[in-house]
Scaffold this motif. Structure first.
Motif, PDB file in Angstrom:
ATOM      1  N   GLY A  47       0.837  -1.189   0.000  1.00 54.75           N
ATOM      2  CA  GLY A  47       0.000   0.000   0.000  1.00 54.75           C
ATOM      3  C   GLY A  47       0.872   1.238   0.000  1.00 54.75           C
ATOM      4  O   GLY A  47       2.093   1.159   0.196  1.00 54.75           O
ATOM      5  N   THR A  48       0.256   2.385  -0.197  1.00 54.10           N
ATOM      6  CA  THR A  48       1.042   3.614  -0.290  1.00 54.10           C
ATOM      7  C   THR A  48       1.649   4.030   1.042  1.00 54.10           C
ATOM      8  O   THR A  48       2.471   4.944   1.082  1.00 54.10           O
ATOM      9  CB  THR A  48       0.172   4.763  -0.817  1.00 54.10           C
ATOM     10  OG1 THR A  48      -1.032   4.838  -0.046  1.00 54.10           O
ATOM     11  CG2 THR A  48      -0.180   4.553  -2.275  1.00 54.10           C
ATOM     12  N   SER A  49       1.265   3.372   2.125  1.00 55.45           N
ATOM     13  CA  SER A  49       1.875   3.681   3.421  1.00 55.45           C
ATOM     14  C   SER A  49       2.974   2.686   3.786  1.00 55.45           C
ATOM     15  O   SER A  49       3.561   2.777   4.865  1.00 55.45           O
ATOM     16  CB  SER A  49       0.808   3.684   4.522  1.00 55.45           C
ATOM     17  OG  SER A  49       0.171   2.419   4.610  1.00 55.45           O
ATOM     18  N   ASP A  50       3.256   1.749   2.892  1.00 58.06           N
ATOM     19  CA  ASP A  50       4.229   0.695   3.184  1.00 58.06           C
ATOM     20  C   ASP A  50       5.627   1.053   2.688  1.00 58.06           C
ATOM     21  O   ASP A  50       5.803   1.463   1.532  1.00 58.06           O
ATOM     22  CB  ASP A  50       3.818  -0.629   2.523  1.00 58.06           C
ATOM     23  CG  ASP A  50       2.560  -1.218   3.128  1.00 58.06           C
ATOM     24  OD1 ASP A  50       2.378  -1.068   4.353  1.00 58.06           O
ATOM     25  OD2 ASP A  50       1.761  -1.818   2.389  1.00 58.06           O
ATOM     26  N   ALA A  51       6.613   0.866   3.564  1.00 55.91           N
ATOM     27  CA  ALA A  51       8.008   0.890   3.136  1.00 55.91           C
ATOM     28  C   ALA A  51       8.372  -0.521   2.676  1.00 55.91           C
ATOM     29  O   ALA A  51       7.969  -1.504   3.293  1.00 55.91           O
ATOM     30  CB  ALA A  51       8.911   1.331   4.278  1.00 55.91           C
ATOM     31  N   ALA A 143      -1.018   0.202  -3.875  1.00 52.73           N
ATOM     32  CA  ALA A 143      -2.457   0.436  -3.784  1.00 52.73           C
ATOM     33  C   ALA A 143      -2.742   1.473  -2.716  1.00 52.73           C
ATOM     34  O   ALA A 143      -1.996   1.627  -1.750  1.00 52.73           O
ATOM     35  CB  ALA A 143      -3.176  -0.864  -3.453  1.00 52.73           C
ATOM     36  N   ASN A 144      -3.841   2.182  -2.910  1.00 51.36           N
ATOM     37  CA  ASN A 144      -4.235   3.192  -1.937  1.00 51.36           C
ATOM     38  C   ASN A 144      -5.520   2.823  -1.221  1.00 51.36           C
ATOM     39  O   ASN A 144      -6.041   3.593  -0.433  1.00 51.36           O
ATOM     40  CB  ASN A 144      -4.408   4.543  -2.632  1.00 51.36           C
ATOM     41  CG  ASN A 144      -3.750   5.657  -1.849  1.00 51.36           C
ATOM     42  OD1 ASN A 144      -3.342   5.462  -0.717  1.00 51.36           O
ATOM     43  ND2 ASN A 144      -3.639   6.821  -2.448  1.00 51.36           N
ATOM     44  N   GLY A 145      -6.064   1.665  -1.531  1.00 56.52           N
ATOM     45  CA  GLY A 145      -7.306   1.271  -0.898  1.00 56.52           C
ATOM     46  C   GLY A 145      -7.693  -0.134  -1.311  1.00 56.52           C
ATOM     47  O   GLY A 145      -6.905  -0.859  -1.930  1.00 56.52           O
ATOM     48  N   ASP A 146      -8.914  -0.504  -0.978  1.00 56.17           N
ATOM     49  CA  ASP A 146      -9.367  -1.862  -1.258  1.00 56.17           C
ATOM     50  C   ASP A 146     -10.863  -1.856  -1.545  1.00 56.17           C
ATOM     51  O   ASP A 146     -11.648  -1.274  -0.793  1.00 56.17           O
ATOM     52  CB  ASP A 146      -9.061  -2.768  -0.065  1.00 56.17           C
ATOM     53  CG  ASP A 146      -9.293  -4.230  -0.386  1.00 56.17           C
ATOM     54  OD1 ASP A 146      -9.144  -4.603  -1.564  1.00 56.17           O
ATOM     55  OD2 ASP A 146      -9.622  -4.995   0.533  1.00 56.17           O
ATOM     56  N   LEU A 147     -11.242  -2.495  -2.651  1.00 55.00           N
ATOM     57  CA  LEU A 147     -12.642  -2.727  -2.989  1.00 55.00           C
ATOM     58  C   LEU A 147     -13.012  -4.140  -2.564  1.00 55.00           C
ATOM     59  O   LEU A 147     -12.264  -5.081  -2.832  1.00 55.00           O
ATOM     60  CB  LEU A 147     -12.860  -2.591  -4.500  1.00 55.00           C
ATOM     61  CG  LEU A 147     -12.875  -1.194  -5.114  1.00 55.00           C
ATOM     62  CD1 LEU A 147     -12.840  -1.304  -6.628  1.00 55.00           C
ATOM     63  CD2 LEU A 147     -14.113  -0.434  -4.674  1.00 55.00           C
ATOM     64  N   PHE A 148     -14.167  -4.301  -1.936  1.00 52.45           N
ATOM     65  CA  PHE A 148     -14.601  -5.643  -1.565  1.00 52.45           C
ATOM     66  C   PHE A 148     -16.111  -5.648  -1.344  1.00 52.45           C
ATOM     67  O   PHE A 148     -16.749  -4.593  -1.228  1.00 52.45           O
ATOM     68  CB  PHE A 148     -13.864  -6.144  -0.314  1.00 52.45           C
ATOM     69  CG  PHE A 148     -14.045  -5.289   0.909  1.00 52.45           C
ATOM     70  CD1 PHE A 148     -15.014  -5.599   1.858  1.00 52.45           C
ATOM     71  CD2 PHE A 148     -13.241  -4.179   1.127  1.00 52.45           C
ATOM     72  CE1 PHE A 148     -15.181  -4.821   2.991  1.00 52.45           C
ATOM     73  CE2 PHE A 148     -13.400  -3.394   2.253  1.00 52.45           C
ATOM     74  CZ  PHE A 148     -14.373  -3.715   3.191  1.00 52.45           C
ATOM     75  N   PHE A 149     -16.675  -6.851  -1.303  1.00 58.02           N
ATOM     76  CA  PHE A 149     -18.118  -7.004  -1.111  1.00 58.02           C
ATOM     77  C   PHE A 149     -18.445  -6.884   0.376  1.00 58.02           C
ATOM     78  O   PHE A 149     -17.865  -7.587   1.211  1.00 58.02           O
ATOM     79  CB  PHE A 149     -18.586  -8.343  -1.665  1.00 58.02           C
ATOM     80  CG  PHE A 149     -18.475  -8.431  -3.165  1.00 58.02           C
ATOM     81  CD1 PHE A 149     -19.477  -7.924  -3.977  1.00 58.02           C
ATOM     82  CD2 PHE A 149     -17.365  -9.005  -3.758  1.00 58.02           C
ATOM     83  CE1 PHE A 149     -19.377  -7.993  -5.356  1.00 58.02           C
ATOM     84  CE2 PHE A 149     -17.249  -9.083  -5.135  1.00 58.02           C
ATOM     85  CZ  PHE A 149     -18.255  -8.574  -5.943  1.00 58.02           C
ATOM     86  N   GLY A 150     -19.406  -6.010   0.679  1.00 62.61           N
ATOM     87  CA  GLY A 150     -19.687  -5.681   2.073  1.00 62.61           C
ATOM     88  C   GLY A 150     -20.205  -6.827   2.909  1.00 62.61           C
ATOM     89  O   GLY A 150     -19.691  -7.099   3.991  1.00 62.61           O
ATOM     90  N   ASN A 151     -21.228  -7.527   2.435  1.00 59.79           N
ATOM     91  CA  ASN A 151     -21.808  -8.584   3.265  1.00 59.79           C
ATOM     92  C   ASN A 151     -21.704  -9.964   2.622  1.00 59.79           C
ATOM     93  O   ASN A 151     -22.302 -10.925   3.116  1.00 59.79           O
ATOM     94  CB  ASN A 151     -23.273  -8.272   3.589  1.00 59.79           C
ATOM     95  CG  ASN A 151     -24.089  -8.013   2.331  1.00 59.79           C
ATOM     96  OD1 ASN A 151     -23.643  -8.299   1.221  1.00 59.79           O
ATOM     97  ND2 ASN A 151     -25.292  -7.467   2.502  1.00 59.79           N
ATOM     98  N   GLN A 152     -20.967 -10.044   1.522  1.00 62.04           N
ATOM     99  CA  GLN A 152     -20.695 -11.332   0.867  1.00 62.04           C
ATOM    100  C   GLN A 152     -21.970 -12.057   0.427  1.00 62.04           C
ATOM    101  O   GLN A 152     -21.992 -13.284   0.336  1.00 62.04           O
ATOM    102  CB  GLN A 152     -19.881 -12.244   1.795  1.00 62.04           C
ATOM    103  CG  GLN A 152     -18.498 -11.714   2.117  1.00 62.04           C
ATOM    104  CD  GLN A 152     -17.598 -11.635   0.890  1.00 62.04           C
ATOM    105  OE1 GLN A 152     -17.453 -12.612   0.162  1.00 62.04           O
ATOM    106  NE2 GLN A 152     -17.007 -10.483   0.655  1.00 62.04           N
TER     107      GLN A 152
END
Length: 259
Positions: A47-51, A143-152
């Motif tokens: 992610g963009t916060s990862d070294a 990556a700066n975020g994550d898309l996913f299904f909320g309740n599957q």
């Protein structure tokens, strides 16, 4: 005179051979450095916060000690590609040494693809027989975020369709991000498949950071009565959005019986 000609020719050949041999003996081998293992990243999907920590192995193909040889890492995708994001030295680099090294690079200022170049002797302090094998590249997608299904789950309407019906699928999508630089996602596509065959492509509504949205497909014709079908929804099927997890973008329904 004619009889001595072959001997004279042999003498000329001998002199030429001596000169050629002498020239060969005065040639000196030049140093050469290279990579035996090209860079490998510690985080496969950063992610963009990862070294990131890059691991690689270099070799000194020469009989001279070059301990203290500098090496640097450059972000070729940044606005300052000639400015090193990491620099250090090979502490011990003796004759014919093979040395494993690491380089820790800071989190980037923007998401997406970054190509990093690890450069041994970046300032060409040592003249080498091959200057082209002093560098090795690795490309990382931040990556700066994550898309996913909320309740599957997927809601199907009507719940007991017949072959004469058009059905609609409703599902929940979440968008989570750790940095405000992620911004709003607009027009992210999704695809619906029936039994593995794509039948519909739509676009998600605009998604702000850490938001949840309910998505409903257009009415879809049923496929074949008297059998069951499995519907699959894939978010961002072409991976247009760099995500921290790409393995949670697919959701399958249980078998749907069509009367």
């Amino acid at each position: 005179m004619l009889r001595s000609l072959p001997l004279a020719l042999l003498s000329v050949y001998a002199v030429l051979a001596f000169l050629i041999g002498g020239c060969g003996q005065t040639q000196t081998q030049q140093p050469d450095f290279g990579f035996t293992v090209t860079p490998v990243a510690s985080i496969a999907q950063p992610g963009t916060s990862d070294a990131e920590t890059l691991s690689f192995t270099v070799v000194n193909n020469f009989f001279q000690d070059f301990s203290g040889m500098p090496y640097s890492v450059f972000d070729l995708s940044s606005s300052t590609p000639t400015t090193a994001v990491f620099s250090s030295t090979v502490t011990s680099f003796g004759p014919n040494a093979v040395v494993p090294l690491t380089a820790t690079i800071p989190a980037p200022s923007f998401s997406g693809s970054h190509t990093y170049r690890v450069f041994l002797d970046p300032q060409n302090l040592v003249a080498e027989s091959n200057e082209d094998n002093n560098k090795a590249d690795i490309t990382l997608v931040y990556a700066n975020g994550d898309l996913f299904f909320g309740n599957q789950t997927v809601t199907i309407a009507p719940p007991n369709p017949t072959s004469a019906d058009h059905i609609q699928l409703t599902f929940v999508v979440n968008y989570q991000a750790t940095s405000t630089s992620a911004g709003t996602l607009s027009g992210v596509p999704y695809t619906v498949l029936v039994d593995g065959i794509a039948v519909f492509t739509g676009s998600l509504p605009a998604l702000t950071i850490n938001s949840t949205t309910i998505v409903q497909t257009d009415p879809l014709p049923t496929t074949g009565g008297g059998v069951s079908h499995i519907y699959t929804i894939i978010l961002d099927p072409n991976n247009l959005v760099p995500e921290t997890h790409e393995d949670n973008n697919t959701l399958l329904t249980p078998p749907v019986a069509v009367g």
